[in-house]
Design an enzyme around this catalytic site. Structure first.
Site, short mmCIF file in Angstrom:
data_model
loop_
_atom_site.label_atom_id
_atom_site.label_comp_id
_atom_site.label_asym_id
_atom_site.label_seq_id
_atom_site.Cartn_x
_atom_site.Cartn_y
_atom_site.Cartn_z
N ALA A 120 -17.10 -46.81 -18.32
CA ALA A 120 -16.77 -47.48 -19.27
C ALA A 120 -16.15 -47.01 -20.10
O ALA A 120 -16.45 -46.98 -21.41
CB ALA A 120 -18.11 -48.25 -19.77
N SER A 122 -17.88 -45.72 -29.41
CA SER A 122 -18.24 -45.75 -28.11
C SER A 122 -18.96 -47.01 -27.67
O SER A 122 -18.74 -48.05 -28.35
CB SER A 122 -19.18 -44.54 -28.07
OG SER A 122 -19.41 -44.13 -26.72
N ASN A 123 -19.71 -46.92 -26.47
CA ASN A 123 -20.38 -48.22 -26.06
C ASN A 123 -21.70 -47.77 -25.37
O ASN A 123 -22.02 -46.44 -25.44
CB ASN A 123 -19.28 -48.84 -25.11
CG ASN A 123 -19.20 -48.05 -23.94
OD1 ASN A 123 -20.00 -47.48 -23.18
ND2 ASN A 123 -17.81 -48.00 -23.51
N ARG A 124 -22.39 -48.71 -24.92
CA ARG A 124 -23.82 -48.52 -24.50
C ARG A 124 -23.91 -47.90 -23.03
O ARG A 124 -24.99 -48.03 -22.52
CB ARG A 124 -24.63 -49.58 -24.62
CG ARG A 124 -24.85 -50.42 -26.13
CD ARG A 124 -25.70 -51.44 -26.10
NE ARG A 124 -25.77 -51.92 -27.42
CZ ARG A 124 -26.65 -51.61 -28.56
NH1 ARG A 124 -27.32 -50.55 -28.06
NH2 ARG A 124 -26.67 -52.19 -29.51
#
Ligand code: CTP
Length: 417
Positions: A292, A225-227
C-alpha cells in the site's frame, strides 16, 4: 508458514488448518546441544498433522530423552539398529518416510552421511530411503568452517541432499557468536513444507511481491504513512516460496515477521519502492503488488526537525509515482501482473477500472468497509477479477488461504489457462 492454530469461520464451523495432514516425516536427531530445538520441531510438525517418526542417535540421547519425543509425537521413538524383533526397522522406517529431516546434524553425522556409512539406525535409513532428505547442520563455527566439513557439505549436495545453511548467532555458552546455530524450528518447518509441496506452475518461477506501507518524510523525524501491516504480501511471498518459486519481497516498514525463504528488500518511500521494483521487474515471471504505497508525500522535506513554535498550518502534498503504471515498460513478455484494489464505493466498477488503467492480469478487490477484510486484520475477504472478465468472490478466509487462492489463479494464468 501456515499455522494450525489459526481457525477460520466456514458458516458456523471453525476449521483448523493442518497443512501437513498425515504426511509421514522421519525426524533424525543427532547429538548436538541444539537438539532441544528438535523437540519443538517435533511438536509443531505433529500439531500441523504430520506423523513424525523420531530416530535418536546414541549421542543424541545424551542431550534429550526418547520419552520427550514419544510424548510430543505420540509415537514410538527409535534408537537402535539391532533390537530383537526389530531387525528390519530401518528398512520399514526408510520406506514409510515421505521426507527425512536430520536436525540438528552434527559435524560427525555430516561426515558419516557423506561417507555412506551405515553404522547406526539413522545412517542406515539414509541409505535405504528414496525420500528427499534435509540436513539442518548445527555446530561450533570453527567446525562448520573447517575445509573437511565444507567438503562433506559439497559432497552431500552433489548427492542430491538439501543442506540448510546454519544461522549466524550466539552459539553454546562461552563460544561467542558465528555461523553454526541451528535455524529456528519454524524456519525448518517452512523448508519441510516446501519440500513436500507438489510441483505447480510456480515451481522455479521468479516471483516479485511487494508488501506493507511506505513512509513519506516530512522532516527527519516525521512521516506520512498508512495502516498496512504487510500481512497479505508476506502471506503471498511465503506461499509462493512454499510452491517452489524464487521469491523477492520488496517491503516497507513491517509490523509482522517477514517470511522464510524470500529475498528481503526493505524500502522506506514509494520512490524507493519504485526503484527496487523497476530494477527487478525485467526478470520477474510474476509481480504481485500487495503493498500500500502512499499516494501522497509532503511536497517538501525539511532538512531539520520542524520546531513546534514554527509549526506550519498546512502541509502541501505532492503525488507519489504510481509504481504499477510507471513500471509497465519494464515487464517481461508473458509475465503475470497482479494488483490490489482497496475500495469503499462502487468496488467492482472501480476495481475493473484499475485492472484496465494499470494493465493488470488479475486484480484482488478488498472492500474497506467490510469487517475482517483489508488492513490490520488476520483475515480477508476478496473478489478476484481477471482481465478476461471472469470474477470469483471468495468467502472470509485467513490471509494465508487468500494467498493460496491468488497463487492457484496465478499458476493457472502462467500455464496459459
Ligand atoms: N499502487 C502502486 N503505486 C502507488 C499506489 C498503489 O503501484 N503509488 C498499487 C497498489 O500496490 C495496488 C494497486 O496499485 O496493487 C491499487 O492500489 P489502490 O490504493 O487501491 O489504488 P490507487 O492507485 O491508490 O487508486 P485510488 O486511490 O484512486 O483508489
Amino acid at each position: 508458514m501456515r499455522s494450525n492454530t489459526v481457525s477460520f469461520r466456514d458458516g458456523a464451523v471453525e476449521k483448523p488448518v493442518r497443512p501437513l495432514d498425515r504426511r509421514r516425516i522421519l525426524l533424525g536427531v543427532t547429538g548436538g546441544i541444539a537438539s532441544y530445538k528438535s523437540a519443538w520441531l517435533a511438536r509443531i510438525l505433529t500439531q500441523a498433522g504430520a506423523e513424525v517418526d523420531v530416530v535418536l542417535t546414541r549421542s543424541a540421547q545424551e542431550f534429550v530423552g526418547a520419552v520427550t519425543f514419544e510424548a510430543l509425537t505420540g509415537r514410538r521413538v527409535h534408537t537402535a539398529i539391532l533390537e530383537p524383533g526389530q531387525a528390519l526397522e530401518h528398512i520399514k522406517l526408510a520406506r514409510a518416510a515421505e521426507l527425512v529431516v536430520i536436525a540438528p546434524a552434527t559435524a560427525d553425522f555430516l561426515s558419516r552421511a557423506a561417507a555412506g556409512r551405515a553404522d547406526d539406525l539413522l545412517a542406515a535409513i539414509l541409505l535405504a530411503t528414496t525420500a528427499p532428505v534435509l540436513f539442518v547442520p548445527a555446530m561450533n563455527d570453527r567446525m562448520w568452517a573447517h575445509p573437511q566439513t565444507r567438503a562433506n557439505v559439497v559432497h552431500l549436495r552433489e548427492l542430491g541432499y538439501r543442506v540448510l545453511e546454519p544461522d549466524v548467532g550466539e552459539l553454546a555458552v562461552g563460544e561467542g557468536s558465528g555461523p553454526g546455530r541451528m535455524p529456528e524450528p519454524e524456519t525448518v518447518f517452512a523448508h519441510i513444507g516446501r519440500l513436500l509441496e507438489p510441483a505447480t506452475g510456480l515451481t522455479g518461477k521468479r516471483v516479485l511481491v511487494s508488501a506493507g506501507p511506505t513512509r513519506e518524510a516530512l522532516d527527519p523525524v516525521r512521516f506520512i504513512s498508512n495502516r498496512s501491516s504487510g500481512r497479505m504480501g508476506i502471506a503471498i511471498a511465503a506461499a509462493a516460496w512454499r510452491r517452489g518459486a524464487n521469491v523477492t519481497l520488496v517491503h516497507g516498514p513491517l509490523t509482522v515477521r517477514p517470511p522464510t525463504g524470500a529475498l528481503l528488500v526493505g524500502v522506506e518511500s514509494a520512490q524507493d519502492m519504485l526503484r527496487e521494483i523497476a530494477e527487478r521487474l525485467p526478470e520477474a515471471d510474476v509481480l504481485i503488488m500487495a503493498a500500500a504505497p502512499a499516494d501522497f508525500r509532503p511536497a517538501e522535506v525539511a532538512g531539520s526537525k520542524l520546531k513546534k513554535a514554527s509549526a506550519p498550518s498546512a502541509v502541501p502534498l505532492a503525488a507519489t509515482p504510481d509504481i504499477l503504471v510507471e513500471t509497465t515498460g519494464a515487464r517481461k513478455v508473458g509475465s503475470i501482473i497482479v494488483g490490489f484494489a482497496l475500495e469503499t464505493d462502487e468496488p467492482i466498477a472501480n476495481a475493473r477500472g484499475k485492472l484496465a488503467r494499470k494493465g493488470l492480469d488479475l486484480v484482488v478487490l478488498n472492500d474497506a468497509r467490510e469487517s475482517g477484510a483489508g488492513f490490520e486484520t488476520e483475515t480477508n475477504r476478496v473478489t478476484l477479477l481477471a482481465r478476461d472478465g471472469t470474477m470469483s468472490e471468495l468467502p472470509l478466509m485467513t490471509k494465508d488461504q487468500v494467498a493460496d487462492a491468488i497463487l492457484d489463479r496465478v499458476g493457472g494464468l502462467l500455464g496459459g489457462h
